[in-house]
Design an enzyme around this catalytic site. Sequence first.
Site, mmCIF file in Angstrom:
data_model
loop_
_atom_site.group_PDB
_atom_site.id
_atom_site.type_symbol
_atom_site.label_atom_id
_atom_site.label_comp_id
_atom_site.label_asym_id
_atom_site.label_seq_id
_atom_site.Cartn_x
_atom_site.Cartn_y
_atom_site.Cartn_z
ATOM 1 N N ILE A 6 3.457 -2.485 -9.195
ATOM 2 C CA ILE A 6 3.711 -0.468 -8.660
ATOM 3 C C ILE A 6 3.136 -0.866 -7.602
ATOM 4 O O ILE A 6 2.329 -0.925 -6.970
ATOM 5 C CB ILE A 6 1.938 0.129 -9.695
ATOM 6 C CG1 ILE A 6 2.402 0.018 -11.212
ATOM 7 C CG2 ILE A 6 2.384 1.426 -9.206
ATOM 8 C CD1 ILE A 6 1.061 0.881 -11.605
ATOM 9 N N ASN A 8 2.361 1.622 -5.136
ATOM 10 C CA ASN A 8 1.635 1.937 -4.114
ATOM 11 C C ASN A 8 -0.080 1.568 -4.707
ATOM 12 O O ASN A 8 -1.357 2.013 -3.490
ATOM 13 C CB ASN A 8 1.234 4.096 -4.271
ATOM 14 C CG ASN A 8 1.054 4.140 -5.816
ATOM 15 O OD1 ASN A 8 0.644 3.001 -6.739
ATOM 16 N ND2 ASN A 8 0.807 5.338 -6.625
ATOM 17 N N CYS A 9 0.387 -0.067 -5.291
ATOM 18 C CA CYS A 9 -0.985 -0.516 -4.931
ATOM 19 C C CYS A 9 -1.208 -0.798 -3.881
ATOM 20 O O CYS A 9 -0.416 -2.092 -3.410
ATOM 21 C CB CYS A 9 -0.313 -1.438 -6.555
ATOM 22 S SG CYS A 9 -1.926 -2.579 -7.300
ATOM 23 N N ASP A 10 -2.504 -1.380 -3.730
ATOM 24 C CA ASP A 10 -3.632 -2.645 -2.195
ATOM 25 C C ASP A 10 -3.000 -3.924 -2.851
ATOM 26 O O ASP A 10 -2.737 -4.079 -1.726
ATOM 27 C CB ASP A 10 -4.419 -1.846 -1.823
ATOM 28 C CG ASP A 10 -4.822 -0.983 -1.856
ATOM 29 O OD1 ASP A 10 -3.718 0.662 -0.929
ATOM 30 O OD2 ASP A 10 -5.754 -0.010 -2.011
ATOM 31 N N LYS A 13 0.686 -4.054 -2.463
ATOM 32 C CA LYS A 13 1.069 -4.640 -0.921
ATOM 33 C C LYS A 13 0.679 -6.261 -0.221
ATOM 34 O O LYS A 13 1.211 -6.001 0.864
ATOM 35 C CB LYS A 13 0.896 -3.075 -0.416
ATOM 36 C CG LYS A 13 1.024 -2.128 -0.523
ATOM 37 C CD LYS A 13 0.058 -1.022 0.072
ATOM 38 C CE LYS A 13 0.279 0.760 -0.585
ATOM 39 N NZ LYS A 13 -0.373 1.538 -0.164
#
Length: 115
Positions: A6, A8-10, A13
């Site tokens: 996903i 926007n998952c840290d 990233k």
Amino acid sequence: MKMYGISNCDTIKKAKKYLDANSIDYAFHDYKKSGIDTVTLEQWLKSVSLETLINKRSTTWRQLTDEQKHQLIENQNLAILVENPTLIKRPVLIHQQHILVGFKEADYQALLEKE
């Protein structure tokens, strides 16, 4: 190489940052936006256990009924993962015949050294 997760998952990233810093080409599949299918999940389960794949710390897991959890764990009802892709740990990295679930820099480095 393909990464699933996903956007926007840290953790995603961090994994992307690692791959980008090491000039490694990869395709990204956001299974929250594009979904995931049972065929893909079945392929993954040939290499990793369902326990490894499920994120039991997620809000989505806590929102499942006990019956849904039982259906998923005991009966491997993959439709529950297809309907709730946020139950899948992230990232899932596919490279040749290898699959990594989650991000640990040492694991990524070891996988890339096998090339």
